[in-house]
Design an enzyme around this catalytic site. Structure first.
Site, PDB file in Angstrom:
ATOM      1  N   SER A 564       0.843  -1.189   0.000  1.00 39.06           N
ATOM      2  CA  SER A 564       0.000   0.000   0.000  1.00 39.06           C
ATOM      3  C   SER A 564       0.886   1.251   0.000  1.00 39.06           C
ATOM      4  O   SER A 564       1.660   1.448  -0.932  1.00 39.06           O
ATOM      5  CB  SER A 564      -0.962  -0.032   1.186  1.00 39.06           C
ATOM      6  OG  SER A 564      -1.996   0.902   1.026  1.00 39.06           O
ATOM      7  N   ASP A 649      -9.763  -3.607  -5.461  1.00 42.43           N
ATOM      8  CA  ASP A 649      -9.140  -2.823  -4.398  1.00 42.43           C
ATOM      9  C   ASP A 649      -9.767  -1.436  -4.318  1.00 42.43           C
ATOM     10  O   ASP A 649      -9.827  -0.709  -5.313  1.00 42.43           O
ATOM     11  CB  ASP A 649      -7.635  -2.705  -4.664  1.00 42.43           C
ATOM     12  CG  ASP A 649      -6.847  -2.275  -3.432  1.00 42.43           C
ATOM     13  OD1 ASP A 649      -7.405  -1.520  -2.619  1.00 42.43           O
ATOM     14  OD2 ASP A 649      -5.694  -2.691  -3.299  1.00 42.43           O
ATOM     15  N   HIS A 684      -8.044  -4.934  -1.489  1.00 46.73           N
ATOM     16  CA  HIS A 684      -6.830  -4.460  -0.826  1.00 46.73           C
ATOM     17  C   HIS A 684      -6.252  -5.480   0.148  1.00 46.73           C
ATOM     18  O   HIS A 684      -5.033  -5.600   0.278  1.00 46.73           O
ATOM     19  CB  HIS A 684      -7.143  -3.168  -0.079  1.00 46.73           C
ATOM     20  CG  HIS A 684      -5.946  -2.337   0.244  1.00 46.73           C
ATOM     21  ND1 HIS A 684      -5.163  -1.756  -0.730  1.00 46.73           N
ATOM     22  CD2 HIS A 684      -5.387  -1.986   1.422  1.00 46.73           C
ATOM     23  CE1 HIS A 684      -4.191  -1.068  -0.164  1.00 46.73           C
ATOM     24  NE2 HIS A 684      -4.291  -1.199   1.146  1.00 46.73           N
TER      25      HIS A 684
END
Length: 712
Positions: A564, A649, A684
């Site tokens: 991330s 995501d 995610h």
């Protein structure tokens, strides 16, 4: 070739295996990576023009986009086919360490003991409760193994039981986009009621009347949590009342009930500013009242006890926060009084309130501490922790009137424990210690330590290390360096059973506690954000150089990983110092910083301005552009790379890593590996089942181990 001939004379079988490996290698040389087509797209801001050749990948509804992602997946599968058996054995090895029939430590709340557990063969938790006693009959609330059937992804969230213990609200996400549908279950009959609330955050709060529910919805485009509604059990959602709408698109909204059960609280939060509104839980139809109106730069959180609120805040330039107190009927900041003053070297992170004690979570010199403060002012003390690579935290403490503090403890070599500590007589009981199955794990076989690297500006950066005892520090050890470095998120030293698969094969594991987190207090965060963001990247690089200088590893054996915002870190680092790393894993990486932050329709963008800056202002635009990984790819050699993402995501859109890989393919000047692995079913967080997630870890580990020539 002569060596192979000699070996073949000794063993035809061995020669045959060598020939197979050679054939696989030659075959892999003939496998060509997909090349994304180039469609130049002009982006202009502040009279600066950028050409994005892969902007077209932004459209997930475009069949050509899906075809490209599938082609990348096929290339990855073909190129790593020779590691498939190893991946399977790694998965089996990691799974074998985990106790399948496991359960949480029960906690008592409102007359019931609540338990979550896993059963053998189950990939998802089961939530249950027992009335009054652990010997009572078990009531199954939610069996997620049943609920997850026929779904590629399943996530249950926000279970909330009504005050009369009859109903439970729960949220379900079937896409991994963190958009939940809330429903209500009658826990006495097992019936799922007709109430169905869509497009929510997943959590909800009961008023004390057992029929009023508050929940938060998301903007359908940006996914920002922005509206709070009040719902009456048994009514149509079209009749729900809008209680609050957060119109400032840099803020998001959440809701909860105080531990005292007296107040329901709406929170509005941006990176630098917070605001709370309260209403008594006995009067849910009343209007919420602002606790302290938002003031740019003022952060605070509130906890209710007796006739007062306790406020954790940075008021009066308390960079590391302080604790204040105010009467519940006079909540504006002019009424706040200091209780624990600000300290320059100690970060005040959280509090837990009991009838006779205040428990304070602090961070000092990068280490978490639990401070016990009796309300009568007599004999405060700290829980003793001796390691420098541990983390401690308060656990589930729902009861006011108790002397027992439940907390968690673990370190890089010590499995996680849940401990009940008697704050009165200072005795403790270990309620549960994480089991590592297989009979091979002994914490005494591993070394853990903290060292300090010197950054280019002279700042000392802590690095936590763990490795198997007895290895020789001669620069030849493979080392995986991990970091995050954003949002003030501190990288605590936690135990991992999966990590043992690397340690037992000779890897050193390092956590770089770089600026951008709050590891060394709030100033550590402030020094790694906005126009100081590059400190995050250079800290990581300087830690790498230090590890090499100290002979822990070498560029031929050093690997880096981040996900991330940590993936942004990976992207910046490989542009700035690619020669330091043999391989890099970038998970769901945020790499197209400028384009994303300029697009307010992309989920979560506007709420990020206080973290990265607003590129609509030229100074932030120029600074972002100077480090944005996608914008700074140049023709040079890059490390071997594994890049992962999820099609759905919501945090980092799939097209960022997809575009990044496409551009890297055209500009990298060496033949090192470059893989893009897109999970077409998830978002995610990756796979939802606990064992399915291990398969993703096995992929990552096999990538690293294969680069090291470790085959089993």
């Amino acid at each position: 070739m002569n060596k192979l001939v000699k070996i073949s004379l000794v063993s035809l079988i061995f020669a045959s295996s060598i020939n197979k490996i050679t054939a696989q290698y030659k075959m892999s040389k003939n496998i060509q990576p997909p090349i994304a087509k180039i469609i130049p797209h002009t982006l202009e801001k502040h009279n600066d023009i950028r050409i994005d050749n892969y902007y077209w990948l932004n459209d997930r509804d475009n069949k050509e986009v899906i075809d490209y992602l599938n082609a990348e997946n096929k290339y990855y599968e073909e190129m790593t086919a020779h590691t498939k058996d190893f991946q399977n054995s790694l998965f089996a090895e990691m799974k074998s360490r985990i106790k399948e029939d496991d359960q949480s430590v029960p906690y008592l709340y409102n007359g019931y003991y609540y338990i979550s557990k896993f059963i053998t063969g189950g990939d998802y938790p089961i939530y249950s409760r027992k009335k009054g006693s652990l010997d009572a009959q078990e009531e199954i609330m939610f069996d997620c193994n049943e609920l997850a059937k026929n779904h590629a992804y399943f996530q249950l969230s926000g279970v909330s039981v009504s005050p009369n213990n009859k109903f439970a609200t729960f949220g379900v996400d079937l896409v991994s986009r963190r958009i939940y549908t809330i429903q209500v279950k009658n826990l006495e009959t097992g019936e799922i009621l007709s109430d169905k609330i869509e497009n929510c955050t997943g959590g909800s709060v009961w008023a004390n009347d057992n029929e009023t529910i508050f929940y938060v919805t998301k903007d359908p485009v940006t996914l920002r949590s922005d509206k709070v509604f009040r719902h009456k059990l048994g009514t149509n959602t079209s009749e729900d009342v809008l209680v609050f709408e957060e119109k400032d698109d840099t803020f998001s909204v959440f809701i909860y009930k105080e531990k005292s059960k007296k107040y329901i609280v709406i929170g509005s939060q941006s990176t630098m500013t917070t605001e709370y509104q309260i209403v008594e839980a006995d009067s849910p139809n009343d209007s919420f009242k602002v606790f302290q109106k938002r003031t740019r730069g003022l952060e605070y959180s509130i906890s209710h006890y007796n006739d007062s609120f306790y406020i954790l805040t940075n008021k009066d330039k308390a960079t590391n926060f302080k604790l204040m107190k105010t009467p519940e009927n006079s909540t504006s900041k002019e009424n706040w009084k200091d209780l624990i003053p600000h300290r320059d070297n100690v970060l005040l992170e959280d509090i837990e309130i009991f009838k006779d004690y205040l428990v304070v979570e602090e961070r000092d010199n990068g280490l978490t501490k639990l401070r016990i403060m009796p309300w009568n002012g007599e004999g405060e003390y700290y829980l003793p922790f001796e390691s420098e690579t541990y983390t401690a935290y308060t656990s589930t403490n729902v009861d006011f009137d108790t002397d027992i503090l439940r907390y968690g403890y673990q370190s890089l070599t010590t499995p996680s424990s849940i401990i009940d500590f008697n704050m009165k007589d200072k005795t403790k009981e270990i309620k549960k210690e994480q089991e590592v199955l297989g009979g091979k794990f002994d914490k005494n076989n591993y070394e853990e330590k903290r060292i300090w690297a010197t950054a280019q500006d002279g700042v000392k950066v802590p690095v936590s290390l763990v490795y198997r005892k007895g290895i020789k520090l001669d620069g030849n050890n493979p080392l995986l360096q991990y970091a995050y470095g954003s949002y003030g998120y501190s990288m605590d030293c936690t135990f991992s059973t999966t990590r043992l698969s690397l340690l037992d094969r000779g890897f050193i594991y390092a956590i770089a506690h770089i600026r951008g987190g709050e590891d060394l207090g709030r100033p550590w965060y402030e020094d790694g954000k906005l126009l100081k963001k590059k400190n995050t990247f250079t800290d990581f690089i300087d830690c790498s150089k230090f590890l090499i200088d100290q002979k822990y590893t070498s560029p031929q054996h050093l690997y880096a990983e981040g996900g991330s915002a940590g993936g942004l870190l990976m992207g910046a680092v490989i542009n700035m110092a690619p020669h330091l790393y043999n391989g890099v894993i970038a998970a769901v990486p945020f790499v197209d910083v400028v384009t994303t932050m300029l697009d307010e329709s992309i989920p979560l963008t506007t709420g990020e301005y206080d973290e990265w800056g607003n590129p609509n202002e030229k100074k932030y635009y120029n600074y972002m552009k100077s480090y944005s990984p996608y914008d700074n790819i140049v023709e040079q050699e890059y490390p071997n790379m594994l890049v992962t993402t999820g099609l759905h995501d919501s945090q980092v859109q799939y097209w960022e890593p997809a575009k990044w890989v496409a551009k890297l393919r055209t500009l990298k000047s060496n033949k090192k590996l470059l893989y893009l692995d897109t999970n077409m079913d998830t978002g995610h967080g990756g796979a939802s089942g606990r064992f399915e997630a291990l398969k993703e870890v096995a992929k990552e580990f096999s990538f690293l181990l294969d680069l090291e020539g470790i085959k089993h």
